[in-house]
Design a protein around this motif. Structure first.
Motif, PDB file in Angstrom:
ATOM      1  N   THR A  90       0.872  -1.502   0.364  1.00 36.67           N
ATOM      2  CA  THR A  90      -0.009   0.160   0.148  1.00 36.67           C
ATOM      3  C   THR A  90       0.709   1.505   0.301  1.00 36.67           C
ATOM      4  O   THR A  90       0.134   2.362  -0.082  1.00 36.67           O
ATOM      5  N   ASN A  91       2.227   1.452   0.752  1.00 41.55           N
ATOM      6  CA  ASN A  91       2.711   2.135   0.309  1.00 41.55           C
ATOM      7  C   ASN A  91       3.125   3.284  -1.342  1.00 41.55           C
ATOM      8  O   ASN A  91       3.348   4.094  -1.080  1.00 41.55           O
ATOM      9  N   GLU A  92       3.168   2.002  -1.459  1.00 42.74           N
ATOM     10  CA  GLU A  92       3.175   1.859  -3.583  1.00 42.74           C
ATOM     11  C   GLU A  92       2.285   2.740  -3.656  1.00 42.74           C
ATOM     12  O   GLU A  92       2.194   3.138  -4.458  1.00 42.74           O
ATOM     13  N   PHE A  93       0.997   2.116  -3.915  1.00 46.93           N
ATOM     14  CA  PHE A  93      -0.333   3.378  -4.059  1.00 46.93           C
ATOM     15  C   PHE A  93      -0.214   4.444  -3.953  1.00 46.93           C
ATOM     16  O   PHE A  93      -0.680   5.965  -4.234  1.00 46.93           O
ATOM     17  N   ARG A  94       0.159   4.164  -2.426  1.00 49.88           N
ATOM     18  CA  ARG A  94      -0.279   5.719  -1.458  1.00 49.88           C
ATOM     19  C   ARG A  94       0.570   7.151  -2.208  1.00 49.88           C
ATOM     20  O   ARG A  94       0.174   8.135  -2.319  1.00 49.88           O
ATOM     21  N   HIS A  95       1.877   6.330  -2.171  1.00 47.61           N
ATOM     22  CA  HIS A  95       3.541   7.699  -2.220  1.00 47.61           C
ATOM     23  C   HIS A  95       3.247   7.739  -4.278  1.00 47.61           C
ATOM     24  O   HIS A  95       3.874   8.041  -4.794  1.00 47.61           O
ATOM     25  N   LYS A  96       2.231   6.510  -5.333  1.00 49.26           N
ATOM     26  CA  LYS A  96       2.077   6.874  -6.512  1.00 49.26           C
ATOM     27  C   LYS A  96       3.933   6.311  -6.834  1.00 49.26           C
ATOM     28  O   LYS A  96       3.786   7.077  -8.372  1.00 49.26           O
ATOM     29  N   THR A  97       4.239   5.157  -5.898  1.00 52.19           N
ATOM     30  CA  THR A  97       5.312   4.667  -6.619  1.00 52.19           C
ATOM     31  C   THR A  97       5.533   3.339  -7.195  1.00 52.19           C
ATOM     32  O   THR A  97       6.536   2.981  -7.892  1.00 52.19           O
ATOM     33  N   LEU A  98       4.613   2.964  -7.713  1.00 48.99           N
ATOM     34  CA  LEU A  98       4.515   1.680  -8.376  1.00 48.99           C
ATOM     35  C   LEU A  98       4.857   1.854 -10.030  1.00 48.99           C
ATOM     36  O   LEU A  98       4.864   0.996 -10.265  1.00 48.99           O
ATOM     37  N   THR A  99       4.063   3.120 -10.081  1.00 47.33           N
ATOM     38  CA  THR A  99       4.480   3.235 -11.664  1.00 47.33           C
ATOM     39  C   THR A  99       5.438   2.985 -11.766  1.00 47.33           C
ATOM     40  O   THR A  99       6.162   2.377 -12.754  1.00 47.33           O
ATOM     41  N   PRO A 100       6.921   3.680 -11.391  1.00 46.03           N
ATOM     42  CA  PRO A 100       8.090   3.285 -11.478  1.00 46.03           C
ATOM     43  C   PRO A 100       8.904   1.782 -11.559  1.00 46.03           C
ATOM     44  O   PRO A 100      10.335   1.351 -12.088  1.00 46.03           O
ATOM     45  N   SER A 269      -6.340  -6.534  -9.147  1.00 50.41           N
ATOM     46  CA  SER A 269      -6.181  -5.909  -8.761  1.00 50.41           C
ATOM     47  C   SER A 269      -4.593  -5.200  -8.796  1.00 50.41           C
ATOM     48  O   SER A 269      -4.398  -4.636  -9.713  1.00 50.41           O
ATOM     49  N   TRP A 270      -4.160  -6.321  -9.327  1.00 49.68           N
ATOM     50  CA  TRP A 270      -2.765  -6.707  -9.624  1.00 49.68           C
ATOM     51  C   TRP A 270      -1.621  -5.256 -11.149  1.00 49.68           C
ATOM     52  O   TRP A 270      -1.325  -4.858 -11.433  1.00 49.68           O
ATOM     53  N   ARG A 271      -3.542  -6.739 -11.368  1.00 51.60           N
ATOM     54  CA  ARG A 271      -2.569  -5.937 -13.122  1.00 51.60           C
ATOM     55  C   ARG A 271      -3.711  -5.303 -13.871  1.00 51.60           C
ATOM     56  O   ARG A 271      -3.389  -4.864 -15.233  1.00 51.60           O
ATOM     57  N   ARG A 272      -3.940  -4.486 -13.121  1.00 55.63           N
ATOM     58  CA  ARG A 272      -5.448  -3.277 -13.520  1.00 55.63           C
ATOM     59  C   ARG A 272      -4.328  -2.194 -13.726  1.00 55.63           C
ATOM     60  O   ARG A 272      -3.085  -1.987 -13.207  1.00 55.63           O
ATOM     61  N   ASP A 273      -5.000  -1.341 -14.088  1.00 58.40           N
ATOM     62  CA  ASP A 273      -4.065   0.590 -14.746  1.00 58.40           C
ATOM     63  C   ASP A 273      -4.016   0.579 -13.643  1.00 58.40           C
ATOM     64  O   ASP A 273      -4.607   1.178 -12.285  1.00 58.40           O
ATOM     65  N   VAL A 274      -2.392   1.724 -12.949  1.00 63.22           N
ATOM     66  CA  VAL A 274      -2.557   2.417 -12.181  1.00 63.22           C
ATOM     67  C   VAL A 274      -2.495   4.023 -12.631  1.00 63.22           C
ATOM     68  O   VAL A 274      -1.815   4.498 -13.230  1.00 63.22           O
ATOM     69  N   THR A 275      -3.393   4.348 -11.610  1.00 64.39           N
ATOM     70  CA  THR A 275      -3.197   5.722 -11.710  1.00 64.39           C
ATOM     71  C   THR A 275      -2.858   6.933 -10.967  1.00 64.39           C
ATOM     72  O   THR A 275      -2.527   6.315 -10.239  1.00 64.39           O
TER      73      THR A 275
END
Length: 275
Positions: A90-100, A269-275
């Motif tokens: 969830t830290n990845e989603f919160r800080h928007k670091t999942l795209t990198p 969830s994991w395969r969904r687009d990241v916004t």
């Protein structure tokens, strides 16, 4: 990126934040204080140093105390690897670091597998810390009341090994929960609500209502206790403990929870687009 590099990257991210050691300090302090307090109380009762009438209940037998005290690491501390695994995602989603993360590891299955490996490593680390935090004060205080610590028994070391396995599985469940829920606040609140209120209430009710125990023993926390092979909850609730699962059944059940939740996280969830 290979799985090895993805796992190394996840561990680097984990150890460069303060959350892991903050949780570790709270884990050691909480579990250590609980183990010390209960070892002193139960040890005094079992040795006769404390009058049983002073606590209004029977004393637990001395030979049953070591596994009960040592297993506090998982019986009460399993929420820590669960939270750590949840925060790892969830830290990845919160800080928007999942795209990198996905740019560095285009194969999302490899990215998720890297988090699983990192979670397993952190689970082992937390398991070792929790065992030290319970065994050190617990064994010391039991020995002070001339109660055998059973540290020379192979069964005790097998119990400690299963506790580390339980910590790893809880970390994996946390990763799956974090990937499924995504929202950090909702995931953390949900984890705390279930582990601290919902399941404890259900397991308490199971001791008094026929038929509920048949369901309660398949709950995640009960499966974890069964895997370890000892728990203060089952020891103080004889009606439930008599119907407990075998340790290997509890282990497979907890593994099943982790596997099913990870598959659901991957599919929905994991395969969904990241916004």
């Amino acid at each position: 990126m290979s799985l090895v590099r993805a796992s190394r990257s996840e561990l680097t991210k984990q150890f460069t934040t303060s959350m892991w050691w903050i949780l570790a300090i709270v884990l050691v302090a909480y579990i250590g204080a609980t183990a010390g307090g209960l070892a002193a109380t139960f040890g005094a009762l079992a040795s006769g140093a404390l009058d049983q009438n002073a606590v209004g209940g029977p004393a637990l037998p001395a030979d049953a105390l070591p596994p009960i005290i040592y297993s506090l690491a998982t019986a009460m501390g399993y929420v820590f690897p669960l939270l750590l695994g949840t925060l790892l995602v969830t830290n990845e989603f919160r800080h928007k670091t999942l795209t990198p993360t996905f740019l560095a590891t285009p194969r999302r299955g490899t990215a998720l597998a890297g988090k699983v490996v990192a979670g397993a490593v952190m689970g082992v680390l937390y398991g070792v810390l929790a065992i030290v935090a319970t065994v050190a004060p617990g064994a010391g205080l039991l020995a002070a009341f001339d109660i055998d610590t059973r540290l020379g028994d192979s069964d005790t070391w097998a119990l400690l090994g299963r506790m580390i396995i339980a910590f790893v599985l809880w970390a994996l469940i946390g990763i799956a929960v974090g990937a499924l829920v995504r929202n950090q606040v909702a995931a953390v609140v949900g984890v705390l609500a279930f582990t601290q209120f919902v399941e404890p209430i259900l397991r308490t009710v199971a001791a008094f209502i026929d038929g509920v125990s048949d369901v309660a023993r398949f709950l995640p926390g009960a499966a974890s206790d069964a895997l370890v092979g000892a728990s203060i909850y089952s020891s103080l609730a004889a009606p439930v403990s008599d119907e407990g699962l075998a340790w290997w059944v509890g282990g497979l059940l907890l593994l099943g929870y982790a596997a099913v939740l990870l598959v659901l996280a991957w599919l929905f969830s994991w395969r969904r687009d990241v916004t």
